[in-house]
Structure formats: structure tokens, C-alpha cells
Scaffold this motif. Sequence first.
Motif, short mmCIF file in Angstrom:
data_model
loop_
_atom_site.label_atom_id
_atom_site.label_comp_id
_atom_site.label_asym_id
_atom_site.label_seq_id
_atom_site.Cartn_x
_atom_site.Cartn_y
_atom_site.Cartn_z
N GLY A 54 20.32 -0.14 -3.66
CA GLY A 54 19.90 -1.03 -2.88
C GLY A 54 18.54 -0.62 -1.90
O GLY A 54 17.85 -1.02 -1.66
N ASN A 55 18.17 1.00 -2.11
CA ASN A 55 17.21 1.93 -0.78
C ASN A 55 15.86 1.51 -1.78
O ASN A 55 14.85 1.82 -1.23
CB ASN A 55 17.64 3.53 -1.15
N PHE A 56 16.41 1.93 -3.01
CA PHE A 56 14.83 1.19 -3.71
C PHE A 56 14.33 -0.62 -3.46
O PHE A 56 13.12 -0.54 -3.31
CB PHE A 56 14.87 1.72 -5.33
N GLN A 57 14.90 -1.21 -3.43
CA GLN A 57 14.46 -2.43 -3.10
C GLN A 57 14.46 -2.59 -1.95
O GLN A 57 12.94 -3.34 -1.74
CB GLN A 57 15.89 -3.35 -3.75
N GLN A 58 14.87 -1.88 -0.99
CA GLN A 58 14.20 -1.87 0.37
C GLN A 58 12.77 -1.06 0.76
O GLN A 58 12.57 -1.95 1.20
CB GLN A 58 15.46 -1.49 1.52
N ALA A 59 12.48 0.05 -0.38
CA ALA A 59 11.44 0.47 -0.10
C ALA A 59 10.48 -0.89 -0.56
O ALA A 59 9.44 0.06 -0.27
CB ALA A 59 11.44 1.86 -1.03
N LEU A 60 10.80 -1.37 -1.94
CA LEU A 60 9.38 -2.10 -2.07
C LEU A 60 9.86 -3.29 -0.79
O LEU A 60 8.71 -3.99 -1.27
CB LEU A 60 10.20 -2.96 -3.80
N THR A 61 10.60 -3.76 -0.08
CA THR A 61 10.08 -5.02 0.34
C THR A 61 10.57 -4.85 2.11
O THR A 61 9.68 -5.58 2.76
CB THR A 61 11.94 -5.48 -0.27
N LEU A 62 10.53 -3.82 2.90
CA LEU A 62 10.23 -3.34 4.13
C LEU A 62 8.91 -4.11 4.25
O LEU A 62 8.32 -4.25 4.77
CB LEU A 62 11.11 -2.23 4.49
N PHE A 63 8.21 -3.67 3.24
CA PHE A 63 6.87 -3.91 3.93
C PHE A 63 5.99 -3.85 2.59
O PHE A 63 6.94 -3.55 1.24
CB PHE A 63 6.21 -2.02 5.01
N ASP A 64 4.42 -4.39 2.67
CA ASP A 64 4.32 -5.08 1.07
C ASP A 64 3.96 -3.97 0.34
O ASP A 64 2.92 -2.94 -0.18
CB ASP A 64 2.74 -5.27 1.08
N TYR A 65 4.71 -2.88 -0.25
CA TYR A 65 4.91 -1.43 -1.07
C TYR A 65 3.62 -1.47 -1.95
O TYR A 65 2.96 -0.70 -2.29
CB TYR A 65 6.02 -1.36 -1.27
N LEU A 66 4.10 -3.07 -2.82
CA LEU A 66 2.88 -2.20 -4.06
C LEU A 66 1.40 -3.26 -3.86
O LEU A 66 0.58 -3.03 -3.92
CB LEU A 66 3.05 -4.24 -4.97
N GLY A 67 0.90 -3.53 -2.63
CA GLY A 67 -0.35 -3.91 -1.87
C GLY A 67 -0.65 -2.66 -1.76
O GLY A 67 -2.10 -2.13 -1.64
N TYR A 68 0.19 -1.73 -0.55
CA TYR A 68 -0.74 -0.82 -0.25
C TYR A 68 -0.72 0.52 -1.32
O TYR A 68 -1.52 1.64 -1.32
CB TYR A 68 0.66 -0.12 1.02
N ARG A 219 -5.70 -2.40 5.03
CA ARG A 219 -6.87 -1.46 3.94
C ARG A 219 -6.03 -0.12 3.87
O ARG A 219 -6.23 0.51 2.73
CB ARG A 219 -8.13 -1.16 4.28
N THR A 220 -5.37 0.66 4.83
CA THR A 220 -4.86 2.03 3.82
C THR A 220 -3.88 2.49 3.31
O THR A 220 -3.80 1.43 2.67
CB THR A 220 -4.16 2.44 5.26
N THR A 221 -3.59 3.64 3.00
CA THR A 221 -2.76 3.89 1.20
C THR A 221 -1.61 3.89 1.56
O THR A 221 -0.78 4.10 2.50
CB THR A 221 -3.64 4.88 0.58
N LEU A 222 -0.68 4.13 0.14
CA LEU A 222 0.91 4.53 0.61
C LEU A 222 0.75 5.33 0.94
O LEU A 222 2.04 5.23 1.83
CB LEU A 222 1.22 4.06 -1.32
N ALA A 223 -0.02 6.56 0.76
CA ALA A 223 0.76 7.89 2.05
C ALA A 223 0.61 7.60 3.07
O ALA A 223 1.65 8.90 3.57
CB ALA A 223 -0.74 8.42 1.34
N VAL A 224 0.74 6.71 4.38
CA VAL A 224 -0.05 6.63 4.95
C VAL A 224 1.26 5.70 5.24
O VAL A 224 1.52 6.30 6.58
CB VAL A 224 -1.02 5.72 5.40
N LYS A 225 1.66 4.64 4.81
CA LYS A 225 2.63 3.46 5.23
C LYS A 225 4.21 4.12 4.98
O LYS A 225 4.94 3.69 5.51
CB LYS A 225 2.11 2.36 4.11
N LEU A 226 3.81 4.92 3.80
CA LEU A 226 5.42 5.52 3.44
C LEU A 226 5.41 6.62 5.15
O LEU A 226 7.00 6.67 4.94
CB LEU A 226 5.47 6.35 2.30
#
Length: 274
Positions: A54-68, A219-226
Motif C-alpha cells: 500500500g505504500n506504493f499506492q500512497q506514493a502514487l496518490t498523495l500527489f500527482d506522481y505521474l504528472g510530476y 511545473r517542478t520535477t519529481l525530484a523536488v516533489k519527492l
Amino acid sequence: MSVLSRRTTTYMLLIAILALMLSPFGWLAITALKASSELRAVPIHWWPHEPDLGNFQQALTLFDYLGYARNSLTIATVYAVLVTLASAWAGYGFARLEAPGKKPIFSVLLSTMMLPAVITLIPTYLMFAKLHLTNTYMPWVLWGLSGAPYLIFLFRQFFTNMPKELEEAAIVDGCGQIRIFWRIFLPQSWPVIATSLILSFSWTWGDYIAPALLLDDARTTLAVKLATGYVNQHGAQLGNVVAAGAVMYVVPVLALFLIMQRGFISGISTSGLK
């Protein structure tokens, strides 16, 4: 010591080194399967009692993971393609064309590799801010079109080693320098192209400072959002969810390397050899 014993010792040493190098990623993957309570457990839980996907599901849904991730992929791909082409063209010029001051200019280019990127951080931001290019992806386009010193060096070394007869035959057939580059030299340089694409893509994909400095949250990247997006209602970071997001974060770079690994290894091992 027999040949078999030496070979066995060598393989054991290589396996030990491989295990040491993979251990951080292994621990990251194990952490991604743990529950929050296990992260603070004493003594340490080396393996999760009940692996939690479920941690992977949370990682995808807590913010727009695929968008970043799409933002990161766009920036990294555009930069990797542009910097590879620009560096190849510059490397060809240093290797095959004659011009006054070519050697001093090349020496100055190589000397820029010794400058830490943090030195140019503030001037770079001020320049792009005055040009109204912040919150856009144009800085990465301009960086790509400028080439990269290390990649120019790799291409220059590779093109220097190519037989002069290829170039002379093309000139006799009426080819100009641009056509010689595109039709003869660039197709022959696949090992260096693969090396350049992998290195430049991973540089940009893993970059935190430039996107954090130049891009807004949308517009930022996934590295920043992580680094900032996985927190609970109290503002505390969710370590296991961060680990799950990080595991998925490294997949594109690993996939690119696996696809191009033969060319990458060949490019690193042959550039600079006569």
C-alpha cells in the motif's frame, strides 16, 4: 595459487563489491515495504513482518506522481537529446576542423569541468529571471543547445580516432562538412551517443537544485516533489512512502541503462584511445 583459485577469488571479490554497491537500493526497497511503526522499531526490523504494498499506492496518490514524473521526463528527454547533438557537433569541430586558437579554446572548455555548479547558481538564476525564462523549460533547452564539456570531450576523442580516409572519400564525392558529420561520423558514434544520452538524462532526472530554483510547484520535477510531498497531517515526513516513491523514481534511469548498457560501456572504454 592455481588459475581456478584465482578466478574463484576474483569472482567472490566482485560479488562482494556488487553486494556492497546494491545494499543502499536494497535497504530502500525493504523500507518501502515496511509499515510506519516498523521504521522506528528498536531493535531494527531488517525485514518487514508484513510487507505493505500500500505504500506504493500512497506514493502514487498523495500527489500527482505521474504528472510530476511527466515533467521530469519532458525536461530530461529534451535536454538529453539536445545536449547530445550539440556536444557531438562541437566534438566533431574540435576533432576534424582546423581553426585558429582551436587548442586553447578546447583547453578552456575542459577547464570549465573543474568549476562546481554551485558557483554559477546565483548568476544563472539572475540571468534567466531578467530574460523572464523562470517557470518555463527554456533554461533546459538553452543548456542543451550549449553542449556539455565532458560530452564534447568524449565525442572529440571518438571522432579523432576515426580514419581520415572516410572523410577524404566523402569530400571527393562532393560532401560538405555538415553532410559528412550527419551521414558518416554521427552514425558511427553510437557508443558515445548511448553514453551521452544515459549521462545527460540521469543528470537532469536526478537534479534537485535547478528545478527547485527555476520552477514553481505546478511545473517542478519529481525530484523536488519527492522531497516535500510525502507528509502526514502533522507535517511529519512519511519515510516508508518516500522510499516507495524513490524506488519507482529510479526505474526510468535503470531502464534506460539496461537498454543502452552495451553502447554505454563501449563508449566509456573506447573514448580517448588511439
